[in-house]
Write a protein that holds these residues in place. Structure first.
Motif, PDB file in Angstrom:
ATOM      1  N   PHE A 143      -4.990 -29.971  -9.895  1.00  0.00           N
ATOM      2  CA  PHE A 143      -4.711 -28.618 -10.382  1.00  0.00           C
ATOM      3  C   PHE A 143      -5.922 -27.905 -10.971  1.00  0.00           C
ATOM      4  O   PHE A 143      -5.982 -26.675 -10.930  1.00  0.00           O
ATOM      5  CB  PHE A 143      -3.596 -28.662 -11.434  1.00  0.00           C
ATOM      6  N   GLU A 144      -6.862 -28.651 -11.542  1.00  0.00           N
ATOM      7  CA  GLU A 144      -7.998 -27.988 -12.169  1.00  0.00           C
ATOM      8  C   GLU A 144      -8.845 -27.285 -11.113  1.00  0.00           C
ATOM      9  O   GLU A 144      -9.143 -27.832 -10.061  1.00  0.00           O
ATOM     10  CB  GLU A 144      -8.846 -28.992 -12.948  1.00  0.00           C
ATOM     11  N   GLY A 145      -9.233 -26.038 -11.423  1.00  0.00           N
ATOM     12  CA  GLY A 145     -10.037 -25.243 -10.496  1.00  0.00           C
ATOM     13  C   GLY A 145      -9.223 -24.364  -9.574  1.00  0.00           C
ATOM     14  O   GLY A 145      -9.796 -23.587  -8.800  1.00  0.00           O
ATOM     15  N   LEU A 146      -7.888 -24.468  -9.640  1.00  0.00           N
ATOM     16  CA  LEU A 146      -7.036 -23.647  -8.782  1.00  0.00           C
ATOM     17  C   LEU A 146      -6.409 -22.509  -9.572  1.00  0.00           C
ATOM     18  O   LEU A 146      -6.235 -22.596 -10.785  1.00  0.00           O
ATOM     19  CB  LEU A 146      -5.923 -24.504  -8.162  1.00  0.00           C
ATOM     20  N   THR A 147      -6.061 -21.451  -8.862  1.00  0.00           N
ATOM     21  CA  THR A 147      -5.371 -20.299  -9.444  1.00  0.00           C
ATOM     22  C   THR A 147      -4.209 -19.929  -8.538  1.00  0.00           C
ATOM     23  O   THR A 147      -4.358 -19.891  -7.312  1.00  0.00           O
ATOM     24  CB  THR A 147      -6.309 -19.094  -9.588  1.00  0.00           C
TER      25      THR A 147
ATOM     26  N   GLU B  79      -0.131  -4.937  -9.236  1.00  0.00           N
ATOM     27  CA  GLU B  79      -1.241  -5.893  -9.312  1.00  0.00           C
ATOM     28  C   GLU B  79      -0.705  -7.315  -9.464  1.00  0.00           C
ATOM     29  O   GLU B  79       0.302  -7.540 -10.125  1.00  0.00           O
ATOM     30  CB  GLU B  79      -2.151  -5.543 -10.500  1.00  0.00           C
ATOM     31  N   ASN B  80      -1.401  -8.240  -8.839  1.00  0.00           N
ATOM     32  CA  ASN B  80      -0.974  -9.645  -8.890  1.00  0.00           C
ATOM     33  C   ASN B  80      -1.173 -10.230 -10.285  1.00  0.00           C
ATOM     34  O   ASN B  80      -2.140  -9.907 -10.978  1.00  0.00           O
ATOM     35  CB  ASN B  80      -1.750 -10.473  -7.876  1.00  0.00           C
ATOM     36  N   ILE B  81      -0.255 -11.087 -10.685  1.00  0.00           N
ATOM     37  CA  ILE B  81      -0.358 -11.819 -11.942  1.00  0.00           C
ATOM     38  C   ILE B  81      -0.713 -13.260 -11.592  1.00  0.00           C
ATOM     39  O   ILE B  81      -0.027 -13.901 -10.794  1.00  0.00           O
ATOM     40  CB  ILE B  81       0.965 -11.783 -12.729  1.00  0.00           C
ATOM     41  N   TYR B  82      -1.786 -13.757 -12.183  1.00  0.00           N
ATOM     42  CA  TYR B  82      -2.291 -15.084 -11.832  1.00  0.00           C
ATOM     43  C   TYR B  82      -2.043 -16.068 -12.977  1.00  0.00           C
ATOM     44  O   TYR B  82      -1.961 -15.687 -14.142  1.00  0.00           O
ATOM     45  CB  TYR B  82      -3.792 -15.030 -11.529  1.00  0.00           C
TER      46      TYR B  82
END
Length: 220
Positions: free
Chosen positions: A154-158, A168-171
């Protein structure tokens, strides 16, 4: 599978060692050293081949940096650590119980308990605190393997959660998912989790050494 397939030969190996030890051929430390390094290449191969196959077939994290090489190496390292830990657990159980049925029951029971309290079937905050969380959750080998693999993926992903009123997209980041959804301890890196796994392997090996030497001294 390592536990089921490897416990019976290990018991025979321990019996041979005990006879050769009584004849004065070598000591407990020499046996433990030989057992560790002779089996290591085969355990690495046994985890590397299926690890390489399953990593890409399952579509695991390819990584944003290093083209996923670091993530792949970590995944295979965790698999190797688990197999080596099972081997170490069998050594300890075999030194206590030379009976196959009893030894299998003890080893499977230890494995089952550690899997149950690792934080997968029940999230860490939902695990009952007396006994199951303190201390079993913190001494569970699978807890550190699971958390390390979570961080590796999971680390490094959005991820896109949706859109706000303006379109607008919510991340949401992978670290937020780990912290809030999976309740992973984020105070240290995945490499620390891997380091803890190998420290626990060393502890189990030293435990086998201590039990065997103690039995040897207590024996008439």
């Amino acid at each position: 599978m390592t536990l089921v397939g490897g416990f019976a030969p290990l018991l025979e190996e321990i019996k041979v060692f005990e006879r050769e030890r009584l004849n004065g051929h070598y000591g407990v430390t020499a046996f433990l050293t030989g057992n560790t390094f002779s089996a290591l290449p085969y355990m690495l191969i046994a985890t590397m081949i299926p690890g390489l196959i399953s990593y890409y077939l399952c579509g695991l994290h390819k990584g944003l940096i290093h083209s996923g090489t670091e993530n792949l190496i970590y995944f295979v390292s965790v698999l190797s650590a688990i197999v080596i830990w099972v081997e170490s657990l069998m050594l300890v159980v075999g030194s206590v119980s030379p009976n196959y049925v009893t030894g299998m029951s003890i080893a499977c029971g230890v494995q089952g308990i550690m899997i149950l309290v690792a934080g997968f079937y029940r999230l860490p905050k939902d695990i009952p605190k007396p006994l199951w969380k303190y201390p079993l959750y913190y001494v569970s080998f699978h807890k550190y393997a699971l958390q390390g693999c979570y961080k590796n993926e999971f680390e490094g992903l959005t991820f896109v959660m949706g859109q706000n009123g303006g379109g607008e997209n919510i991340y949401i980041s992978g670290r937020e998912i780990l912290r809030d959804t999976w309740q992973v301890e984020m105070g240290h890196s995945k490499w620390v989790d891997l380091g803890i796994l190998f420290v626990m392997i060393a502890v189990y090996r030293m435990l086998f050494l201590g039990i065997t030497k103690t039995r040897e001294k207590l024996r008439p």
